[in-house]
Scaffold this active site. Structure first.
Site, PDB file in Angstrom:
ATOM      1  N   ARG A 155      33.864  55.687  32.759  1.00  0.00           N
ATOM      2  CA  ARG A 155      32.624  55.339  33.488  1.00  0.00           C
ATOM      3  C   ARG A 155      32.899  54.942  34.941  1.00  0.00           C
ATOM      4  O   ARG A 155      32.175  55.333  35.849  1.00  0.00           O
ATOM      5  CB  ARG A 155      31.922  54.172  32.795  1.00  0.00           C
ATOM      6  CG  ARG A 155      31.349  54.520  31.446  1.00  0.00           C
ATOM      7  CD  ARG A 155      30.701  53.286  30.853  1.00  0.00           C
ATOM      8  NE  ARG A 155      30.136  53.535  29.553  1.00  0.00           N
ATOM      9  CZ  ARG A 155      30.823  53.460  28.416  1.00  0.00           C
ATOM     10  NH1 ARG A 155      32.109  53.169  28.426  1.00  0.00           N
ATOM     11  NH2 ARG A 155      30.227  53.675  27.261  1.00  0.00           N
ATOM     12  N   ASN A 212      51.106  53.908  30.353  1.00  0.00           N
ATOM     13  CA  ASN A 212      50.926  54.001  31.807  1.00  0.00           C
ATOM     14  C   ASN A 212      51.450  52.788  32.577  1.00  0.00           C
ATOM     15  O   ASN A 212      51.190  52.661  33.771  1.00  0.00           O
ATOM     16  CB  ASN A 212      49.471  54.337  32.172  1.00  0.00           C
ATOM     17  CG  ASN A 212      48.503  53.252  31.740  1.00  0.00           C
ATOM     18  OD1 ASN A 212      48.910  52.110  31.537  1.00  0.00           O
ATOM     19  ND2 ASN A 212      47.231  53.592  31.618  1.00  0.00           N
ATOM     20  N   ALA A 234      42.055  48.672  38.969  1.00  0.00           N
ATOM     21  CA  ALA A 234      42.029  48.831  37.508  1.00  0.00           C
ATOM     22  C   ALA A 234      42.861  47.756  36.798  1.00  0.00           C
ATOM     23  O   ALA A 234      42.314  46.755  36.306  1.00  0.00           O
ATOM     24  CB  ALA A 234      42.506  50.229  37.153  1.00  0.00           C
ATOM     25  N   ARG A 235      44.167  47.934  36.758  1.00  0.00           N
ATOM     26  CA  ARG A 235      45.057  46.966  36.133  1.00  0.00           C
ATOM     27  C   ARG A 235      46.344  46.911  36.945  1.00  0.00           C
ATOM     28  O   ARG A 235      46.926  47.957  37.267  1.00  0.00           O
ATOM     29  CB  ARG A 235      45.377  47.365  34.680  1.00  0.00           C
ATOM     30  CG  ARG A 235      44.263  47.044  33.696  1.00  0.00           C
ATOM     31  CD  ARG A 235      44.103  45.525  33.502  1.00  0.00           C
ATOM     32  NE  ARG A 235      43.046  45.136  32.594  1.00  0.00           N
ATOM     33  CZ  ARG A 235      41.808  44.791  32.941  1.00  0.00           C
ATOM     34  NH1 ARG A 235      41.438  44.807  34.207  1.00  0.00           N
ATOM     35  NH2 ARG A 235      40.925  44.403  32.039  1.00  0.00           N
ATOM     36  N   ASP A 259      43.034  45.411  44.092  1.00  0.00           N
ATOM     37  CA  ASP A 259      42.175  44.352  43.555  1.00  0.00           C
ATOM     38  C   ASP A 259      42.806  43.760  42.303  1.00  0.00           C
ATOM     39  O   ASP A 259      42.279  42.819  41.717  1.00  0.00           O
ATOM     40  CB  ASP A 259      40.773  44.914  43.259  1.00  0.00           C
ATOM     41  CG  ASP A 259      39.788  43.806  42.912  1.00  0.00           C
ATOM     42  OD1 ASP A 259      39.720  42.823  43.681  1.00  0.00           O
ATOM     43  OD2 ASP A 259      39.092  43.905  41.881  1.00  0.00           O
ATOM     44  N   GLU A 264      49.065  38.767  38.454  1.00  0.00           N
ATOM     45  CA  GLU A 264      47.879  38.040  38.950  1.00  0.00           C
ATOM     46  C   GLU A 264      47.456  36.863  38.075  1.00  0.00           C
ATOM     47  O   GLU A 264      46.808  35.929  38.565  1.00  0.00           O
ATOM     48  CB  GLU A 264      46.697  38.999  39.107  1.00  0.00           C
ATOM     49  CG  GLU A 264      46.098  39.485  37.787  1.00  0.00           C
ATOM     50  CD  GLU A 264      44.944  40.460  37.988  1.00  0.00           C
ATOM     51  OE1 GLU A 264      45.165  41.516  38.594  1.00  0.00           O
ATOM     52  OE2 GLU A 264      43.834  40.155  37.528  1.00  0.00           O
ATOM     53  N   HIS A 297      40.851  40.377  42.265  1.00  0.00           N
ATOM     54  CA  HIS A 297      40.153  40.939  41.088  1.00  0.00           C
ATOM     55  C   HIS A 297      38.640  40.652  41.155  1.00  0.00           C
ATOM     56  O   HIS A 297      38.062  40.088  40.224  1.00  0.00           O
ATOM     57  CB  HIS A 297      40.750  40.386  39.791  1.00  0.00           C
ATOM     58  CG  HIS A 297      40.695  41.361  38.648  1.00  0.00           C
ATOM     59  ND1 HIS A 297      41.726  41.554  37.778  1.00  0.00           N
ATOM     60  CD2 HIS A 297      39.711  42.206  38.233  1.00  0.00           C
ATOM     61  CE1 HIS A 297      41.384  42.465  36.866  1.00  0.00           C
ATOM     62  NE2 HIS A 297      40.156  42.868  37.134  1.00  0.00           N
TER      63      HIS A 297
HETATM   64  C1  COI Z   1      37.450  43.750  33.028  1.00  0.00           C
HETATM   65  O1  COI Z   1      36.253  43.763  32.732  1.00  0.00           O
HETATM   66  O2  COI Z   1      38.302  44.071  32.176  1.00  0.00           O
HETATM   67  C2  COI Z   1      37.878  43.378  34.371  1.00  0.00           C
HETATM   68  O3  COI Z   1      38.909  43.768  34.813  1.00  0.00           O
HETATM   69  C3  COI Z   1      37.043  42.422  35.136  1.00  0.00           C
HETATM   70  C4  COI Z   1      37.411  41.029  34.782  1.00  0.00           C
HETATM   71  C5  COI Z   1      38.142  40.328  35.865  1.00  0.00           C
HETATM   72  C6  COI Z   1      36.203  40.257  34.395  1.00  0.00           C
END
Ligand code: COI
Length: 332
Positions: A155, A212, A234-235, A259, A264, A297
């Protein structure tokens, strides 16, 4: 029915209160504390637990929930990589997430950061603050002249693709699963290597998996175009930070918007009082660079997204308790 919501922030509380008003049959208890070994006892007597946190949901926490007879854990976010899947299964705990609270929030932020990098606005902000109102040497690049490589077309990736196209960029994408519409448009390349070789910008939108981890490493950077831009909303674990620093130093990577960051947890969404006191030298190395935009983030952090995270997670938990079913169940 009783639901306990952990880790409720001040910005979430009004939405939780409103949900609670609209669902008078549910007793809602909330706490600002995160769900861990020290706080799990507060869940005793509840039918379901709603949480969001980046620290792990450990086996001992899940075993405790199991021992209280709690079978439903609803996360207010997308990622489930911090849930101990074996312990959840052992305790028969069903987990829901919120797969789409606002894919657009993340996509919009990603492109915003890319535009800041391409148009050199952080540099001009700094120059202006120091009384330097000259143009050169900070000439910009145009997104409509570039090829953007989107890694993963879930998405969020698809929302980002729409925006990139709106700017007139050429978009290519890699994913193991092909979205039928994008497939028709002929957007997909066959391999990550092909994406690396062809893209001027790499936009990462994949979840964290074992496969990944550190996918952007020395070898991957070597396959990219010189002067590539890297976007990671993303991560953190997708990017090998040491390899990225080397690629920035060599000029292989012209700029990066991060981000997320692999270390983190415990650093982002905290106030250390000054730059010097941020307890991570590698992160500070990145933050000091004008061609690297680090943000804590926050791509997801909009009013619409926060409202939806609270509402969808509470709805999912209530539905599980009432019917044992939810359309937001996650396969762990
Ligand atoms: C997630 O929804 O998995 C995110 O990465 C956002 C989170 C910091 C609330």
């Amino acid at each position: 029915m009783k639901i306990i919501a952990y880790g409720i922030r001040a910005d979430e509380k009004p939405f939780l209160d409103k949900w609670s008003e609209e669902n008078p049959t549910v007793e809602v208890v909330s706490t600002a504390e995160l769900l861990d070994e020290n706080t799990v006892d507060q869940a005793k007597g509840a039918d379901g637990v709603v949480t969001y946190q980046q620290k792990p949901y450990t086996a001992s926490v899940l075993d405790k929930l199991g021992s209280f007879g709690i079978k439903y854990l609803s996360l207010r976010n997308v990622g489930v990589d911090n849930v101990d899947a074996t312990a959840a299964k052992r305790n028969g705990i069903q987990v829901t997430n919120v797969p789409a609270y606002s894919p657009q929030a993340i996509a919009e932020f990603t492109v915003t950061q890319l535009m800041r990098l391409l148009r050199r606005t952080p540099t001009f902000d700094n120059k202006m603050a120091n009384g330097d109102l000259r143009w050169a040497p900070d000439i910009a690049e145009e997104l409509n002249q570039m090829t953007v490589g989107v890694y993963a077309t879930g998405r969020i990736g698809r929302a980002a693709i729409q925006i990139y196209k709106g700017f007139g960029a050429k978009v290519i994408a890699y994913d193991i699963y092909h979205n039928p519409q994008l497939e028709k448009e002929g957007i997909y390349v066959e391999t990550p290597d092909e994406l690396y070789a062809k893209a001027d910008v790499i936009s990462l939108h994949a979840p964290a998996t074992k496969e990944n981890e550190h996918m952007l490493n020395d070898e991957a950077f070597a396959k990219m175009k010189d002067g590539v831009y890297i976007l990671n909303p993303a991560r953190g674990i997708l990017v090998d930070t040491d390899a990225l620093i080397k690629a920035l130093d060599s000029g292989k990577v012209a700029g990066a918007a991060l981000d997320t960051y692999e270390d983190e947890v415990g650093v982002f969404n905290n106030n250390f009082g000054s730059f010097d006191k941020i307890p991570d030298e590698r992160l500070k190395n990145l933050m000091k660079r004008e061609n690297v935009l680090v943000s804590p983030h926050i791509a997801f952090y909009t009013k619409r997204a926060v409202r939806n995270m609270v509402y969808y997670a509470m709805d999912a938990n209530k539905s599980l308790i009432e019917t044992g079913q939810s359309d937001k169940l996650v396969e762990l």
